[in-house]
Write an enzyme that holds these catalytic residues in place. Structure first.
Site, PDB file in Angstrom:
ATOM      1  N   ASP A 201      46.427  38.193  47.680  1.00  0.00           N
ATOM      2  CA  ASP A 201      47.331  39.198  47.126  1.00  0.00           C
ATOM      3  C   ASP A 201      46.554  40.373  46.538  1.00  0.00           C
ATOM      4  O   ASP A 201      46.443  41.424  47.129  1.00  0.00           O
ATOM      5  CB  ASP A 201      48.235  38.564  46.056  1.00  0.00           C
ATOM      6  N   ARG A 257      45.853  50.941  44.301  1.00  0.00           N
ATOM      7  CA  ARG A 257      45.878  50.267  42.994  1.00  0.00           C
ATOM      8  C   ARG A 257      44.488  50.113  42.370  1.00  0.00           C
ATOM      9  O   ARG A 257      44.005  49.014  42.188  1.00  0.00           O
ATOM     10  CB  ARG A 257      46.523  48.876  43.098  1.00  0.00           C
TER      11      ARG A 257
END
Ligand SMILES: *[C@@H]1O[C@H](CO)[C@@H](O)[C@H](O)[C@H]1NC(C)=O
Length: 378
Positions: A201, A257
């Site tokens: 993830d 991110r």
């Protein structure tokens, strides 16, 4: 005559040694300068706790006479009945202050996520430690944790299960997405000099009211979603989150991110960005971000813009995205919003020296898990 020649020779060697050492020290950032020049760091490992800066503050709660020194000797992992000698036993089962080191080079394959308890320091300096498998590290409702010098990668997702908790009871765990390190309602955490890559993830998630976090000197690479600060768009408690992201190295092959921030505040300073695909720094839900003296190298093709905002209503509430002293290469650009300057308001012990953005590239060359030779500095 010959003794004066010897004298000159010794003096020259001493001078060369002194100058080399001085330039080594000069090239170190505020954290590394505190311990890396010390050739006796192995005998003074806990001194590291005094070196942290940023929102974690000093980690001095982790050290002292009452700290148990624990050595990992066994790379195996039994999540329901952790064996003495394993990482899981030291990190989960020993309560109170524990300083964990590793006997030798090892590769630990976690069978389930590893719950790290409060007042735990994991210190991988001087050995090669790889952590992979299910999980990986979960800091759930804990404070005062140091994670230093580990390589954490290829962490896989896992459905709901139960795992041995710090109280010696099996603890139910929900779905684990497969992050290298995940913080859930954790505070006063320092994550320094780790190499994180290729997880299912993300690499590092700071969620559910976590605050007082310093993420420094890490090397993040080969990942789509790198770092999430703030749980989800509905979790308003994250407005109190304060995170310092400093002296890290992002890339190659990071997509987005670095970090993505929700609600809270992030001081992102002196990091080196080797490109991105979608964006480097961004967020949603009105976060405040101060980007300071970072080195941004835009990707060859695609998005040159550093920032990204999801769902901004420009007319009512301009978010604080502030860039100060950043260095932009390859056409990189940074769209600023908000009028405030989003100062971190560090206390004296959290404060640190920020270097000129142009020297960040060389400064971050030793980010990630360090290679420390025997009998020498790291
Ligand atoms: C620092 O102080 C200013 C002025 O009080 C405030 O607006 C800002 O939100 C503070 N920053 C943080 C990170 O709390």
């Amino acid at each position: 005559m010959s003794s004066s020649w010897h004298f000159v020779l010794v003096l020259s060697i001493a001078t060369i040694y002194f100058l080399a050492n001085a330039s080594f020290v000069q090239g170190l950032n505020a954290i590394d300068k505190c311990w890396r020049p010390n050739p006796n760091w192995r005998r003074m490992r806990m001194q590291l706790a005094t070196c942290s800066v940023g929102f974690s503050g000093k980690m001095t709660n982790n050290i002292g006479k009452d700290t148990i020194q624990y050595t990992v000797t066994d790379p195996s992992d039994d999540p329901s009945n952790p064996k003495p000698g394993t990482l899981r036993y030291g990190a989960t089962m020993i309560t109170g202050k524990v300083w964990i080191t590793f006997k030798n080079k090892m590769s630990i394959k976690l069978q389930k996520p590893l719950l790290v308890s409060s007042f735990t320091s994991i210190d991988g300096r001087g050995v090669d430690v790889d952590i992979t498998g299910v999980g990986c590290l979960v800091l759930y409702k804990v404070t005062d944790v140091i994670i230093h010098g580990l390589k954490i990668h290829h962490c896989n997702s896992h459905g709901p299960s139960s795992v041995m908790g710090p109280d010696g009871k099996l603890m139910p765990l929900g779905q684990m997405d497969g992050d290298a390190i995940r913080l859930v309602t954790a505070s006063k955490i320092w994550i320094d000099h780790n190499t994180l890559y290729s997880c299912h993830d993300g690499l590092l998630d700071v969620t559910r009211g976590s605050t007082g976090i310093t993420i420094s000197n890490n090397w993040f690479r080969d990942q789509d979603k790198v770092m999430l600060l703030g749980h989800d768009d509905g979790y308003v408690r994250d407005k109190d989150m304060k995170v310092s992201v400093i002296f890290n190295h992002f890339g190659p092959n990071c997509n987005q991110r670095m970090p993505r921030v929700r609600f809270g505040y992030a001081h992102v300073a002196n990091n080196f960005y080797r490109g991105w695909e979608q964006y480097a720094i961004g967020g949603s839900m009105n976060p405040s971000i101060k980007s300071e003296s970072n080195f941004f190298v835009a990707p060859e093709s695609g998005t040159k813009e550093v920032t990204w905002r999801n769902g901004i209503d420009k007319s009512s509430n301009p978010w604080n995205f502030y860039s100060k002293g950043d260095f932009f290469k390859n056409g990189a650009s940074f769209v600023q919003t908000g009028l405030g300057r989003a100062k971190p308001n560090y206390t004296k012990e959290q404060m640190f020296k920020i270097v000129d953005a142009k020297s960040v590239k060389s400064l971050s060359s030793s980010s990630g898990a360090l290679k420390c030779k025997t009998r020498s500095t790291c």
